[in-house]
Enzyme design. Sequence first.
Site, PDB file in Angstrom:
ATOM      1  CE1 TYR A   1      32.630-105.471 -84.242  1.00 59.05           C
ATOM      2  CE2 TYR A   1      31.272-107.388 -83.736  1.00 59.05           C
ATOM      3  CZ  TYR A   1      31.889-106.560 -84.667  1.00 59.05           C
ATOM      4  OH  TYR A   1      31.759-106.828 -86.005  1.00 59.05           O
TER       5      TYR A   1
ATOM      6  N   GLY B   1      42.626-111.074 -90.130  1.00 61.96           N
ATOM      7  CA  GLY B   1      43.558-110.578 -89.120  1.00 61.96           C
ATOM      8  C   GLY B   1      44.106-111.735 -88.285  1.00 61.96           C
TER       9      GLY B   1
ATOM     10  CG  LEU C   1      34.853 -94.840 -90.119  1.00 67.59           C
ATOM     11  CD1 LEU C   1      34.731 -96.315 -89.784  1.00 67.59           C
ATOM     12  CD2 LEU C   1      33.635 -94.367 -90.905  1.00 67.59           C
TER      13      LEU C   1
ATOM     14  CB  SER D   1      28.289-108.213 -86.616  1.00 69.54           C
ATOM     15  OG  SER D   1      28.799-109.358 -85.984  1.00 69.54           O
TER      16      SER D   1
ATOM     17  CD  GLU E   1      29.920-111.236 -80.944  1.00 68.40           C
ATOM     18  OE1 GLU E   1      30.193-111.282 -79.738  1.00 68.40           O
ATOM     19  OE2 GLU E   1      30.063-112.217 -81.704  1.00 68.40           O
TER      20      GLU E   1
END
Length: 337
Positions: free
Chosen positions: A154, A190, A65, A131, A133
């Site tokens: 993030y 994950g 990316l 997100s 977030e």
Amino acid sequence: MGKTALVTGVTGQDGSYLAELLLAKGYTVHGIVRRSSTFNTERIDHIYQGPQASRRTFVLHHADLTDGVALVNLLREVRPDEIYNLGAQSHVRVSFDAPLYTGDVTGLSALRLLEAVRASGSGARVYQASSSEMFGAAPPPQNERTPFHPRSPYGCAKVFGYWATVNYREAYGMYAVNGILFNHESPRRGETFVTRKITRAVARIKAGLQDRLYLGNLDAVRDWGYAPEYVEAMWRMLQRDEPDDYVVATGEAATVRQFVETAFAHADLDWSRYVRYDPKYERPSEVDALIGDASKARELLGWQPHVRVAGLAEIMVDADIRQVADQLAGATVRIDR
Ligand code: NAP
Ligand code: G4F
């Protein structure tokens, strides 16, 4: 002729479920895989079609990316109808250790991809993996009208990607949407995200392979859903006549502590005997509570979640117990489907 999709982050949790969904719908799916010195295709090995396969509907390309020229070339070659930008440095705690890298891969790359769409003359519809977030310190419940207050590099990077997507829609008339997804998990999550860290520890403790689980903030509140259901919402967003942004969530809140209790209880274990606190897992600034209001997705996309947090914890514990049993039996460990 079926449609063609390009998926960045196809080796990740969501990418793998989305690839399965699109293939089942008759799409030809192209995925971007970044170069790694170890295999990083475990989640998609079961749908992989080698270069010698007679008719390939799932094609992998090496790219990154951060390489805008490679993205332009790939778009010229693949000519997708739909692009799903799921690739990211997606770990919030790690973003404090690698903030500039996260800003580049998670934030700037969203713009890179949008610009690559423009430069390649592609008319593809674009999904951006935004997100919850981004809401950070904004009090719950959060919906599409809630102001952003990110609490991590993030989160800041995702806010940048969100606005880049809105801007390309407004400036160039591009069909570009943001899915503002709340936490979603699965057996393919994950291993360092808190749910999977917990369910994997439960399985290993049950099998006698581990005797402690160290965690940080147990009071954080999250709205945890089931990843296979969330990728369906991504696809629905790109099938509407007009591009728009949607929150995707269950609306149900649980603390990390409650997730711990449910997961350990499902394996007949008393969590307080095994779980210990380690400040190492605290974040410099925490997001205390994320609880989504997904009424817009329910009304306009006809989307609603079915798996709730307790059921999710059980699905994940069962899958990790099977995986540990496979390991102990010396069998090939399969990613749970
Ligand atoms: P994930 O499992 O961490 O997958 C991330 C993917 O991005 C992996 O395929 C990874 O490749 C790839 N990637 C990382 N850096 C890259 C780079 N420089 N170039 C190309 N690819 C790169 O994440 P996920 O849970 O599936 O989430 C998918 C997306 O949704 C992410 O953008 C995430 O930030 C966002 N999101 C997730 C949630 C959630 O709760 N899961 C909620 C809201 C938004 P490797 O496999 O090689 O590492
Ligand atoms: O599982 P987490 O690391 O997920 P987090 O930070 O909510 O981020 C995830 O969801 C976002 C959507 O809101 C995504 F955009 C993002 O990509 C990612 O998928 O942590 C959840 C909570 C946090 O409050 C954290 O402080 O669990 C708390 N926690 C407590 N102990 C821990 C631990 N988190 C991790 N990873 N490890 C711990 O030992």
